[in-house]
Write an enzyme that holds these catalytic residues in place. Structure first.
Site, short mmCIF file in Angstrom:
data_model
loop_
_atom_site.label_atom_id
_atom_site.label_comp_id
_atom_site.label_asym_id
_atom_site.label_seq_id
_atom_site.Cartn_x
_atom_site.Cartn_y
_atom_site.Cartn_z
N GLU A 136 4.79 -6.25 2.08
CA GLU A 136 3.98 -6.75 0.67
C GLU A 136 4.02 -5.58 -0.37
OE1 GLU A 136 0.20 -8.46 1.62
OE2 GLU A 136 1.43 -10.36 2.22
N PRO A 137 5.24 -4.71 -0.43
CA PRO A 137 5.06 -3.55 -1.61
C PRO A 137 4.97 -4.03 -2.91
CG PRO A 137 7.29 -3.92 -0.94
CD PRO A 137 6.51 -5.11 -0.21
N GLY A 138 3.99 -3.37 -3.57
CA GLY A 138 3.86 -3.45 -4.90
C GLY A 138 4.17 -2.09 -5.70
N ARG A 139 3.29 -1.49 -5.73
CA ARG A 139 3.04 0.01 -6.44
C ARG A 139 4.31 0.81 -6.36
NH1 ARG A 139 -1.75 2.51 -7.50
NH2 ARG A 139 -2.73 1.34 -6.16
N TYR A 169 -0.02 -2.11 -11.90
CA TYR A 169 -1.17 -2.11 -12.34
C TYR A 169 -1.79 -1.59 -13.71
CZ TYR A 169 -1.13 -3.16 -7.39
OH TYR A 169 -0.99 -3.53 -6.38
N GLY A 222 0.76 -1.15 0.16
CA GLY A 222 -0.16 -0.04 0.04
C GLY A 222 1.01 1.06 0.03
N ARG A 239 -6.78 2.21 -15.32
CA ARG A 239 -6.94 3.09 -14.01
C ARG A 239 -7.61 4.30 -14.15
NH1 ARG A 239 -3.27 4.62 -11.15
NH2 ARG A 239 -4.16 4.02 -9.39
N CYS A 289 -14.38 0.81 -28.42
CA CYS A 289 -15.49 1.32 -28.66
C CYS A 289 -16.03 1.54 -27.42
CB CYS A 289 -16.35 0.39 -29.65
SG CYS A 289 -15.65 0.21 -31.11
N GLU A 290 -15.77 2.27 -26.44
CA GLU A 290 -16.56 2.64 -25.30
C GLU A 290 -16.16 4.22 -24.87
OE1 GLU A 290 -17.71 0.52 -22.34
OE2 GLU A 290 -17.24 -1.40 -23.20
N1 LLP Z 1 -0.98 -7.14 -0.21
C1 LLP Z 1 -2.18 -7.59 -0.49
C2 LLP Z 1 -3.03 -8.32 0.32
C3 LLP Z 1 -2.82 -6.59 -1.45
O1 LLP Z 1 -4.34 -6.93 -1.67
C4 LLP Z 1 -2.32 -5.73 -2.22
C5 LLP Z 1 -2.75 -4.97 -3.29
C6 LLP Z 1 -0.91 -5.57 -1.97
C7 LLP Z 1 -0.11 -6.33 -1.05
C8 LLP Z 1 -0.02 -4.78 -2.80
O2 LLP Z 1 -0.62 -3.24 -2.73
P1 LLP Z 1 0.60 -2.22 -3.49
O3 LLP Z 1 1.66 -2.13 -2.49
O4 LLP Z 1 0.76 -2.42 -4.74
O5 LLP Z 1 -0.27 -0.76 -3.18
N2 LLP Z 1 -5.65 -2.05 -8.95
C9 LLP Z 1 -5.54 -1.03 -8.12
C10 LLP Z 1 -4.72 -1.43 -6.76
C11 LLP Z 1 -5.15 -2.77 -6.38
C12 LLP Z 1 -4.54 -3.13 -5.16
C13 LLP Z 1 -4.87 -4.55 -4.74
N3 LLP Z 1 -4.00 -5.02 -3.66
C14 LLP Z 1 -4.94 0.22 -8.67
O6 LLP Z 1 -4.58 0.33 -9.89
O7 LLP Z 1 -4.69 1.19 -8.08
#
Ligand code: LLP
Length: 439
Positions: A277-280, A388, A240, A316, A359-360
């Site tokens: 658990e970093p992603g974004r 994402y 997050g 997004r 087409c949207e």
């Molecule tokens: N851990 C869990 C359990 C999650 O559900 C998520 C994201 C993450 C880690 C990673 O979160 P991050 O660090 O990437 O913020 N598609 C949406 C975001 C959906 C996030 C879903 N869960 C967007 O484009 O903003």
């Protein structure tokens, strides 16, 4: 911070000229910067170093194998949410004991795969799921490990309701009161060892306070459970952390860490383990989407820049009303941007709706956006498209997905080739009759 910058009025990814790259591989294309990805990871790791955390990269944010390998080689674990992501983590060379597996709907086949691979923790979302995994493990003579996902019931103040998860009404995890009963009921299970807590409060979370509140609640629960004779060995604080969709939008890692680390140090001092658990925050600014203007068209009071990309490559903006900086790859000298913000404060800009070929009506990347004057053939870069974007792309309108390119210094490598019409039609050409006896 990222390594996408204008040099001699042309956008570069590290040492690679984006105009040349687009000529070489065609458009649209996703471009990733390996140095940005790795630097983000190393900075995050060093900010949290005193906790020696296991950093489980959220594969869902950007799942290309070649990018996963960059992190796995540096000791990252992986956060996966499906059998497909698990297989990606394995192929990227991530040791399976560094894999955590979340998701509310794990199937039996996925559970069996995860047990066979010996993953670190199943992140458990409900009583029914716990019982199912324990039953499968028992039947196969295996022992799994589990973290209970709790809802700390804090408001993460995310930008959009669709990405808020840590509140009581969410479908994820169980609330804290139920968590105590959960541990009392299942905490001594022999086949699925319930030994950790997991939380994920939302995405993106641009403030530190929601983490502080959530972690304080989790630590309170851990203390209560200890009094009841149940030990929690690990806490996974989820992902997050924000990313800079606009210049300096998100706190630095050291700012997140300055509040989070002191809270968790005593737990680690007593032998507890911390996972993130970093992603974004790692991937968003590590990638851009490059697209070419096909046509300029006016309609009523609006001017449309129609591009060869759109919601099928970056959903997004239309799904979350999210804002991505968009700018020409080769602007005039006086339009070279110094920052990525909605108000650029430049003369000579015009207002466009940047729309795709789908087409949207919802097929847009930006509405009413001030941009330097555009013409057919111009290249546009859509920033912060590492997270994402490709992972949420589709073949809607039978559009093949773009090529993915990874830049490392002066080198560019195609890490996923552009899809072809044959890729689209292949699974349908293989029509297979279903045995009459099965019907
Ligand atoms: N851990 C869990 C359990 C999650 O559900 C998520 C994201 C993450 C880690 C990673 O979160 P991050 O660090 O990437 O913020 N598609 C949406 C975001 C959906 C996030 C879903 N869960 C967007 O484009 O903003």
């Amino acid at each position: 911070m990222d390594h996408f910058a204008y040099r001699d009025n042309i956008l570069h990814a590290e040492g690679v000229n984006i105009e040349h790259l687009a000529e070489a591989v065609g458009t649209p294309l996703y471009v990733y910067s390996a140095a940005t990805f790795v630097e983000h990871f190393e900075r995050l790791r060093s900010a949290f170093a005193s906790l020696s955390p296991t950093i489980c990269y959220a594969v869902k944010s950007c799942d290309n194998l070649h990018l996963l390998r960059l992190l796995a080689d540096r000791g990252a674990g992986m956060d996966v949410v499906s059998g497909g992501e698990l297989v990606r983590a394995r192929e990227a060379g991530c040791p399976m004991d560094r894999v955590v597996y979340a998701g509310v709907g794990k199937t039996n086949a996925e559970i069996e795969l995860a047990l066979d691979e010996g993953i670190g923790y199943f992140n458990i979302e409900s009583e029914a799921e716990f019982e199912n995994i324990s039953r499968i493990a028992a039947a196969r003579g295996q022992v799994g490990r589990a973290a209970l996902r709790i809802n700390p019931d804090v408001d993460p103040k995310t930008a959009h309701a669709k990405t808020t998860t840590g509140k009581k009404e969410s479908k994820f995890g169980v609330d804290i009161d139920r968590a105590r009963r959960f541990f009392e009921t299942y905490g001594r299970d022999k086949h699925l060892k319930l030994c950790a807590l997991h939380l994920h409060i939302g995405s993106p979370v641009y403030e530190v306070e929601p983490y502080v509140h959530a972690i304080e609640r989790a630590l309170g629960l851990i203390a209560d459970l200890r009094d009841a004779g149940l030990r929690v060995e690990a806490i996974d604080i989820g992902g997050g952390f924000g990313a800079d969709y606009q210049t300096d939008q998100t706190p630095a890692y050291v700012e997140y860490a300055s509040k989070i680390v002191p809270l968790l140090e005593p737990f680690v001092g007593e032998g507890g383990r911390v996972l993130l658990e970093p992603g974004r925050t790692l991937s968003a600014n590590s990638g851009i989407l490059v697209t070419r203007v096909q046509y300029i068209k006016t309609g009523g009071s609006r001017t449309f820049a129609i591009i060869d990309s759109g919601m099928h490559h970056l959903i997004r903006p239309t799904l979350y009303e999210s804002w991505h900086f968009i700018w020409p790859v080769s602007p005039e000298a006086h339009h070279v941007p110094e920052q990525r913000v909605p108000e650029m404060g430049m003369d000579g800009l015009e207002t466009y709706d940047v729309v795709g070929p789908i087409c949207e009506t919802g097929d847009y990347l930006a509405l009413g956006r001030a941009l330097p004057p555009l013409k057919r053939g111009d290249l546009l870069a859509v920033f912060s498209a590492g997270a994402y974007a490709k992972v949420m792309s589709s073949n809607y309108n039978s559009m093949p997905r773009p090529v993915e390119v990874m830049v490392d210094g002066d080198r560019a490598t195609i890490i996923r080739r552009r899809e072809t019409f044959d890729d689209l039609l292949g699974p349908e050409r293989e029509a297979i009759a279903v045995e009459a006896s099965l019907l």
